[in-house]
Enzyme design. Structure first.
Site, short mmCIF file in Angstrom:
data_model
loop_
_atom_site.label_atom_id
_atom_site.label_comp_id
_atom_site.label_asym_id
_atom_site.label_seq_id
_atom_site.Cartn_x
_atom_site.Cartn_y
_atom_site.Cartn_z
N LYS A 132 0.87 -1.19 0.00
CA LYS A 132 0.00 0.00 0.00
C LYS A 132 0.89 1.23 0.00
CE LYS A 132 -4.51 0.90 0.27
NZ LYS A 132 -5.66 0.08 -0.15
P1 NAD Z 1 -13.36 7.62 -2.57
O1 NAD Z 1 -12.37 8.70 -2.35
O2 NAD Z 1 -13.84 7.37 -3.95
O3 NAD Z 1 -14.65 7.87 -1.64
C1 NAD Z 1 -14.54 8.06 -0.27
C2 NAD Z 1 -15.91 8.45 0.24
O4 NAD Z 1 -15.88 8.57 1.67
C3 NAD Z 1 -16.41 9.79 -0.28
O5 NAD Z 1 -17.79 9.71 -0.56
C4 NAD Z 1 -16.18 10.73 0.88
O6 NAD Z 1 -17.08 11.84 0.89
C5 NAD Z 1 -16.48 9.81 2.05
N1 NAD Z 1 -15.88 10.27 3.30
C6 NAD Z 1 -14.62 10.74 3.50
N2 NAD Z 1 -14.47 11.09 4.78
C7 NAD Z 1 -15.65 10.84 5.39
C8 NAD Z 1 -16.12 10.99 6.71
N3 NAD Z 1 -15.34 11.48 7.67
N4 NAD Z 1 -17.40 10.61 6.99
C9 NAD Z 1 -18.19 10.11 6.03
N5 NAD Z 1 -17.80 9.94 4.75
C10 NAD Z 1 -16.55 10.31 4.45
O7 NAD Z 1 -12.69 6.31 -1.93
P2 NAD Z 1 -13.03 4.80 -2.25
O8 NAD Z 1 -12.09 4.32 -3.29
O9 NAD Z 1 -14.49 4.65 -2.43
O10 NAD Z 1 -12.56 4.09 -0.89
C11 NAD Z 1 -13.41 4.02 0.24
C12 NAD Z 1 -12.91 2.93 1.15
O11 NAD Z 1 -12.90 1.69 0.44
C13 NAD Z 1 -11.48 3.09 1.67
O12 NAD Z 1 -11.39 2.52 2.96
C14 NAD Z 1 -10.66 2.27 0.71
O13 NAD Z 1 -9.43 1.83 1.27
C15 NAD Z 1 -11.61 1.11 0.49
N6 NAD Z 1 -11.37 0.34 -0.72
C16 NAD Z 1 -11.37 0.94 -1.94
C17 NAD Z 1 -11.17 0.16 -3.08
C18 NAD Z 1 -11.25 0.73 -4.47
O14 NAD Z 1 -11.19 -0.04 -5.42
N7 NAD Z 1 -11.42 2.04 -4.63
C19 NAD Z 1 -10.94 -1.21 -2.95
C20 NAD Z 1 -10.95 -1.79 -1.69
C21 NAD Z 1 -11.17 -1.00 -0.58
#
Ligand code: NAD
Length: 442
Positions: A132
């Site tokens: 990561k």
């Molecule tokens: P992203 O940046 O696309 O979206 C993040 C979302 O979380 C946004 O809607 C944002 O407004 C919201 N957010 C941020 N801070 C917040 C808070 N304090 N309270 C409420 N909402 C809040 O990110 P993503 O890619 O969707 O990732 C989200 C989670 O999923 C992370 O933990 C990431 O590690 C995990 N994840 C992502 C992927 C991927 O393929 N993108 C894969 C596995 C896991």
């Protein structure tokens, strides 16, 4: 007998579950991300048999790189950002995992995220270790040009240790296909050839895979629907609350909605909305794009951030950041099922509380594995320069998620443990088997 007086400002949960106003260093809610991971490893160790001999391997990241990322800002000044790339484990193959841009990124967080990638990749049996990366910056404060320069310099700095056969970054919070395009180009310029396989989550025009943008949310749906079927919960009309409305949360909400579930609450960084009648995620997304916020959506009322956790729902999908479900809110959660779209959203003490309440948690290391699964497909397609159709990708993704869910559920039933512990048993066994077979060099 003396009794300790209760502090006056206890939350309802603290009153109910007996948490007291303890020093922050003893507060289970203040546990660091890597400590959460270490606790999860402690819990699984008794199930590892002879492989427990190698368990220290899981506790120590293989390689940590901390880099300074200096860039020219648009105003002519120079800014320095701290960047990280952690390769937690490479026993089963190259390191694999995303890159996060966020103002709260720390080394402990990146170490934990890389370790969870090791577990996740092994849980769904992908031939990868875990890695990561991250840069501590708030991307909202910088222009596209500045972010491009940050990305390119960071990529050059970590170029020593990444590569299609060494470590393959991908998007995470606040990074996306454009970030991956810059990373691919920078790495390619540095090695003197176009190396599409160095990152995944690229735009399709640059060797990205169809289906990648929805893959994590789609996997959350498949795992969630499987869990609902095991628990005898009908999908049709199921009430779902989603925290995070980005890549993962939006896709998960949309796909659940398409299958007849009702999205009753959404929380993102801009606020929280609730509608008993249900929210159409496509309409919410258009509203977010048009106004910059989910607040003000017609037919949905605004509720406070904290109220979100106690809203009436059947399924809760945390899909934002880690450490969101703590002792401060776990007691109020009404859902029977939690499907962890985010990485590390539940602290161990809250996990125990939820298990005690009979809430089933589909853990991050299984629930959000759809993203890295399609990343794996992308990497394979890049190596063979032969690209699959979206139907083929979705069908293979669904099959991997479904098969993994069912076999891990069987392990949970057999050992009488939580699904999280079951996933750790299987994944840690696979990693340590590889470790034991490879032995130590020299
Ligand atoms: P992203 O940046 O696309 O979206 C993040 C979302 O979380 C946004 O809607 C944002 O407004 C919201 N957010 C941020 N801070 C917040 C808070 N304090 N309270 C409420 N909402 C809040 O990110 P993503 O890619 O969707 O990732 C989200 C989670 O999923 C992370 O933990 C990431 O590690 C995990 N994840 C992502 C992927 C991927 O393929 N993108 C894969 C596995 C896991």
């Amino acid at each position: 007998m003396t009794t300790t007086p209760e502090p006056a400002n206890l939350t309802p949960d603290q009153k109910k579950y007996g948490a007291h106003d303890i020093p922050s260093y003893l507060d289970p809610n203040n546990i660091g991300p890597y400590e959460i991971y270490l606790e999860q490893v402690e819990r699984v160790t008794p199930y590892l048999g002879k492989l427990a001999y190698w368990v220290e391997t899981l506790k120590r990241p293989k390689r940590i790189l901390v880099v300074d990322v200096p860039v020219h800002l648009d105003d002519g000044s120079v800014a320095h950002f701290e960047g990280y790339r952690v390769q937690h484990n490479t026993s089963r193959g190259p390191a694999k995992g995303g890159v996060r841009y966020h103002q709260d990124v720390t080394l402990s967080e990146v170490m934990a995220l890389s370790a969870w990638m090791t577990v996740k990749n092994a849980a769904v049996n992908l031939p990868y270790g875990g890695g990561k990366g991250g840069i501590r910056l708030d991307p909202r404060k910088y222009s596209q040009g500045e972010l491009e320069r940050v990305t390119r310099r960071y990529t050059s700095e970590i170029g020593l240790i990444i590569g299609p056969e060494k470590d393959i970054p991908a998007p995470d919070v606040n990074t996306g296909p454009q970030t991956m395009a810059w990373m691919m180009d920078t790495y390619s310029m540095n090695v003197g050839r176009t190396a599409t396989g160095v990152v995944t989550g690229k735009p399709v025009a640059l060797g990205g895979s169809l289906g990648r943008s929805d893959a994590t949310g789609r996997g959350v749906f498949v795992a969630g629907a499987e869990a609902m079927s095991k628990l005898g919960m009908p999908l049709e009309g199921a009430r779902i609350a989603v925290q995070g409305f980005g890549n993962v949360g939006e896709a998960a909400a949309r796909i659940f909605h398409e299958h007849g579930a009702k999205i009753v609450a959404i929380q993102d960084v801009t606020g929280t909305i609730y509608s008993d009648a249900g929210i159409n995620p496509a309409v919410a997304l258009s509203h977010l794009r048009a106004t910059g916020s989910i607040l003000g959506l017609s037919g949905a009322e605004e509720v406070t951030r904290d109220e979100f956790w106690g809203l009436p729902c059947d399924v809760l999908i945390p899909a934002a950041l880690e450490k969101q479900i703590t002792l401060a809110n776990a007691g109020r959660i009404q859902a029977r099922l939690i499907v962890e779209g985010a990485n590390g959203p539940t602290i161990p003490a809250a996990d125990d509380l939820l298990a005690g309440k009979g809430v089933t948690v589909v853990p991050d290391v299984l629930a959000n594995a759809g993203g890295v699964t399609v990343s794996y497909f992308e990497w394979v397609q890049d190596f063979s320069s032969y690209f699959w159709t979206e139907d083929q990708i979705n069908e293979r993704l669904d099959r991997i998620m479904r098969d993994a869910f069912r076999s891990l559920w069987d392990v949970k039933e057999r050992h009488g443990v939580t699904l999280r512990t079951a996933v750790y048993i299987v994944a840690c066994t696979r990693v340590l088997e590889a470790r034991a077979l490879r032995g130590l060099y020299p």
